[in-house]
Design a protein around this motif. Structure first.
Motif, short mmCIF file in Angstrom:
data_model
loop_
_atom_site.label_atom_id
_atom_site.label_comp_id
_atom_site.label_asym_id
_atom_site.label_seq_id
_atom_site.Cartn_x
_atom_site.Cartn_y
_atom_site.Cartn_z
N ARG A 170 -46.93 31.18 -81.74
CA ARG A 170 -47.30 29.79 -82.49
C ARG A 170 -46.41 28.85 -82.65
N ARG A 171 -44.83 29.06 -82.03
CA ARG A 171 -44.12 28.04 -82.09
C ARG A 171 -44.30 26.50 -81.91
N PRO A 172 -45.07 26.30 -81.01
CA PRO A 172 -45.56 24.87 -80.82
C PRO A 172 -46.30 24.54 -81.97
N GLU A 173 -47.38 25.21 -82.53
CA GLU A 173 -48.01 24.96 -83.79
C GLU A 173 -47.14 24.60 -84.85
N ILE A 174 -46.34 25.52 -85.13
CA ILE A 174 -45.30 25.68 -86.23
C ILE A 174 -44.42 24.11 -86.13
N GLY A 175 -44.01 23.83 -84.90
CA GLY A 175 -43.29 22.59 -84.91
C GLY A 175 -43.93 21.52 -85.05
N ILE A 176 -45.20 21.54 -84.45
CA ILE A 176 -46.19 20.13 -85.03
C ILE A 176 -46.42 20.21 -86.59
N MET A 177 -46.77 20.99 -87.21
CA MET A 177 -46.95 21.27 -88.55
C MET A 177 -45.54 20.79 -89.17
N ARG A 178 -44.40 21.13 -88.65
CA ARG A 178 -43.18 20.81 -89.33
C ARG A 178 -42.79 19.11 -89.27
N ALA A 179 -43.19 18.76 -88.00
CA ALA A 179 -43.03 17.26 -87.62
C ALA A 179 -44.02 16.50 -88.24
N MET A 180 -45.16 16.98 -88.48
CA MET A 180 -46.16 16.06 -89.41
C MET A 180 -45.73 16.10 -90.93
N GLY A 181 -44.78 16.84 -91.37
CA GLY A 181 -44.29 16.66 -92.79
C GLY A 181 -44.62 17.88 -93.52
N ALA A 182 -45.16 18.92 -92.92
CA ALA A 182 -45.16 20.28 -93.75
C ALA A 182 -43.67 20.90 -93.96
N GLY A 183 -43.64 21.48 -95.02
CA GLY A 183 -42.37 21.83 -95.67
C GLY A 183 -42.14 23.27 -95.11
N ARG A 184 -41.07 23.75 -95.13
CA ARG A 184 -40.76 24.92 -94.96
C ARG A 184 -41.57 26.15 -95.96
N TRP A 185 -41.68 25.54 -97.09
CA TRP A 185 -42.45 26.38 -98.27
C TRP A 185 -43.76 26.68 -97.58
N PHE A 186 -44.42 25.64 -97.13
CA PHE A 186 -45.91 25.61 -96.58
C PHE A 186 -46.01 26.49 -95.52
N VAL A 187 -44.88 26.51 -94.71
CA VAL A 187 -45.16 27.42 -93.25
C VAL A 187 -44.92 28.97 -93.95
N MET A 188 -43.94 29.05 -94.71
CA MET A 188 -44.00 30.45 -95.34
C MET A 188 -45.30 30.88 -95.89
N VAL A 189 -45.88 30.05 -96.66
CA VAL A 189 -47.08 30.29 -97.30
C VAL A 189 -48.14 30.67 -96.45
N VAL A 190 -48.13 30.06 -95.33
CA VAL A 190 -49.23 30.53 -94.30
C VAL A 190 -49.05 31.79 -93.81
N PHE A 191 -47.88 32.04 -93.45
CA PHE A 191 -47.45 33.41 -92.82
C PHE A 191 -47.67 34.31 -93.77
N VAL A 192 -47.28 34.37 -95.22
CA VAL A 192 -47.13 35.51 -95.99
C VAL A 192 -48.91 35.39 -96.37
N SER A 193 -49.65 34.47 -96.21
CA SER A 193 -51.06 34.76 -96.61
C SER A 193 -51.76 35.36 -95.24
N GLN A 194 -51.29 35.02 -94.43
CA GLN A 194 -51.88 35.79 -93.05
C GLN A 194 -51.65 37.48 -93.26
N GLY A 195 -50.34 37.70 -93.62
CA GLY A 195 -49.89 39.15 -93.83
C GLY A 195 -50.89 39.74 -95.20
N ALA A 196 -50.80 38.97 -96.05
CA ALA A 196 -51.68 39.53 -97.26
C ALA A 196 -53.12 39.80 -96.72
N LEU A 197 -53.88 38.97 -95.99
CA LEU A 197 -54.98 39.13 -95.49
C LEU A 197 -55.17 40.29 -94.69
N ILE A 198 -54.12 40.49 -93.75
CA ILE A 198 -54.25 41.75 -92.96
C ILE A 198 -53.97 42.87 -93.72
N GLY A 199 -53.27 42.89 -94.64
CA GLY A 199 -53.00 44.18 -95.59
C GLY A 199 -54.38 44.46 -96.49
#
Length: 121
Positions: A19-48
């Motif tokens: 998902r590197r291109p998607e992450i790049g697009i999110m970051r280019a559109m103004g999503a902060g690092r914190w938002f990207v971290m929250v997305v991936f940690v939420s995904q991990g929490a749902l998996i768990g």
């Protein structure tokens, strides 16, 4: 716990790579690092959480097939299992917690991606 951490971390590392291109697009559109971290940690929490719920349910239903402690008379052998004493909530909580902990490093790596480099891949 070690199996959970390794499994979730490897799944999220692969997800981050794909998902590197998607992450790049999110970051280019103004999503902060914190938002990207929250997305991936939420995904991990749902998996768990889903893994913990499915594992606890599967364990409970498998244990239903064995005779209970009260049904065994004197001189009979079997597994002394009491389903009501299972710590299902604790198992689900620990599974979710382990998955959250395992998702932090891949989430940090995803948050550090340079948007231009990620989009160009």
């Amino acid at each position: 716990m070690l199996t959970i951490v390794i499994g979730v971390a490897s799944a999220l590392v692969l997800s981050t790579y794909r998902r590197r291109p998607e992450i790049g697009i999110m970051r280019a559109m103004g999503a902060g690092r914190w938002f990207v971290m929250v997305v991936f940690v939420s995904q991990g929490a749902l998996i768990g959480l889903m893994g913990g719920l499915l594992g606890a349910a599967a364990g409970y239903f498998v244990l239903l097939t064995f005779p209970g402690r009260e049904s065994l008379g004197p001189g009979q052998s079997g597994l002394p299992i009491d389903i009501s004493q299972g710590a299902y909530g604790l198992a689900i909580f620990l599974t979710t917690l382990g998955a959250i902990i395992a998702s932090i490093l891949p989430a940090r790596a995803a948050a550090r991606l340079d948007p231009i480099t990620a989009i160009g891949q």
